[in-house]
Design a protein around this motif. Structure first.
Motif, short mmCIF file in Angstrom:
data_model
loop_
_atom_site.label_atom_id
_atom_site.label_comp_id
_atom_site.label_asym_id
_atom_site.label_seq_id
_atom_site.Cartn_x
_atom_site.Cartn_y
_atom_site.Cartn_z
N GLY A 63 32.88 -116.74 -49.51
CA GLY A 63 32.70 -115.85 -48.33
C GLY A 63 31.33 -115.98 -47.74
O GLY A 63 31.05 -116.17 -46.43
N GLY A 67 32.62 -117.22 -44.59
CA GLY A 67 32.88 -116.14 -43.74
C GLY A 67 32.24 -115.86 -42.50
O GLY A 67 31.20 -116.28 -42.37
N SER A 76 32.33 -112.28 -45.13
CA SER A 76 33.85 -111.85 -45.13
C SER A 76 34.41 -113.06 -46.00
O SER A 76 33.83 -113.97 -46.75
CB SER A 76 34.61 -112.02 -43.74
N ASN A 77 35.81 -112.93 -46.17
CA ASN A 77 36.62 -113.66 -47.03
C ASN A 77 36.17 -113.60 -48.63
O ASN A 77 35.99 -114.67 -49.07
CB ASN A 77 36.59 -115.26 -46.69
#
Length: 427
Positions: A63, A67, A76-77
């Motif tokens: 992430g 991300g 993110s992720n």
């Protein structure tokens, strides 16, 4: 699923397996380059820390690299669990597992600076922090759409992202941990704490060499056009040139056909071509490998004179050769390959100093970041951990196999035999 997409995904999974197998090469290389009393520890901690890196990469590392976020870091992720596939390109899980293997390699390189003197607990804590705070940040800058990617930095498979990042963390470790007992004398001269098995070392280099075709070739992320074959060609030529150059220079400078230097030359050629493998002509790959093999010898001598104890030569092989490899695209990148793979042509192809400047900026900032953060982490660890991050003098002399794990990697060779028991004669 379209046939070409299926082949792309299959190729990248095979490449992942080759890169993961490189950990076996590092086990043999590091164990063979150090003393018998630490061999089991080296093998075991490698497997254990790869496991740690895998979970950390799944939780936050991927992430932070890929991300959505900003030019500095992705946000993110996390706890990645995507399986996205639309009939073209890679499934999300395939891309993830391939990227994970690279993160684990960078960590293993960093641990070269810990060899024969760090506590297992130090490996564990640093594995978590390196996999979360150091490698992902540099990888985001170059591969995750960060600010260096915006400048057009060329690093096809990781001379900077993987090798230099790991090497600079290894440099921080060698400074904080200080040299091994007996490595340097009071007058500044050094002693050769020779590794216990050159056959293991050579076999380790060969395993790494084979794995590199997954490392570089897999970074094409597909089979269409068979460009992975071209990448394999430049990789092979650079490795061969590095081995030959290192053997020739060490023989000329010392009068000895030194096997470890030759082996490090092959690795230096591989590290150097990793950034430029998809950007340069075959003749340039030979030059890049030759220079890598030459500079690794001088780097080994330089670090030894500076009283930096680097048992695995991570700084010379992955650091100095990683810098050279990154800069080499700024000299040798062809217009056609640069257009196909990103960035601009190199200086020798009329591209001027622009791409070389980007490469220099990227390698400088990435190296400084990796060193500074690793140094801070290790200094804090050394202060807050009971007894610091280094084993005691008694434990180091005994060997980490016994002091950290309670058994030797070579029990028949290292364990003291028990006194023979004899029956008392009957009255």
């Amino acid at each position: 699923m379209e046939a070409i997409a299926l082949m792309d995904n299959l190729w990248v999974i095979i490449a992942f397996a080759l890169v993961l197998l490189m950990q076996g090469g590092f086990i043999l290389l590091e164990a063979g380059s150090t003393r018998m009393k630490n061999a089991g520890h080296i093998a075991g901690k490698t497997i254990f820390t790869v496991a740690i890196a895998s979970l950390v990469f799944w939780a936050v590392g991927y992430g932070f690299i890929y991300g959505e976020g900003n030019a500095f870091i992705g946000l993110s992720n996390f706890f990645y669990g995507d399986f996205s596939f639309e009939g073209e390109g890679l499934a999300g899980s395939v891309d993830f597992i391939f990227q994970l293997a690279f993160a684990a390699i960078a960590l293993t390189i960093a641990f070269g600076g810990f060899a024969e003197r760090a506590k297992l607990s130090a490996y564990v804590i640093f594995a978590v922090l390196f996999s979360a705070l150091i490698y992902p940040v540099v990888a985001h800058w170059v591969w995750g759409g960060g600010w260096l990617a915006g400048l057009g930095k060329q690093d096809f498979a990781g001379s900077t992202v993987v090798h230099l990042t790991g090497a600079m963390a290894a440099l921080a470790a060698t400074i904080v941990l200080k040299p091994r007992i007996g490595k340097f004398n009071a007058d500044g001269t050094s002693n050769d704490l020779a590794g216990h098995n050159q056959v293991y070392t050579a076999l380790g280099v060969l395993v790494l060499w084979v794995g590199w075709f997954g490392f570089n070739g897999g970074s094409t992320f597909g089979v269409d056009g068979a460009f992975f074959g071209y990448v394999a060609l430049t990789t092979q030529l650079a490795a061969a040139a590095g081995a030959i150059a290192a053997m020739l220079i060490v023989s000329a400078m010392t009068g000895r056909n030194d096997i470890p230097t030759m082996l490090n030359g092959a690795l230096a050629g591989l590290v150097a071509i990793t950034a430029s493998t998809a950007f340069v002509a075959p003749w340039a790959a030979v030059i890049i490998g030759l220079i890598g093999g030459l500079i690794v010898h001088f780097a080994m001598v330089m670090f030894d004179k500076a009283k930096i104890d680097d048992p695995i030569f991570a700084l010379s092989v992955h650091g100095v050769a990683g810098v050279w490899g990154t800069l080499s695209t700024g000299f040798f990148a062809t217009p056609a390959l640069a257009e196909m793979n990103g960035g601009q042509a190199g200086l020798f192809y009329g591209g001027g100093l622009s791409q070389l400047g980007v490469q220099l900026t990227g390698v400088t900032v990435s190296g400084l970041y990796a060193f500074a953060v690793a140094f801070i982490i290790l200094k804090v660890m050394d202060k807050v951990m009971s007894g610091g991050i280094r084993v005691s003098e008694e434990e180091e002399l005994l060997g980490l196999d016994m002091s950290e794990h309670g058994s030797y990697g070579y029990p028949e060779n290292m364990a003291q035999p028990e006194p023979a028991k004899t029956e008392k004669p009957s009255a």
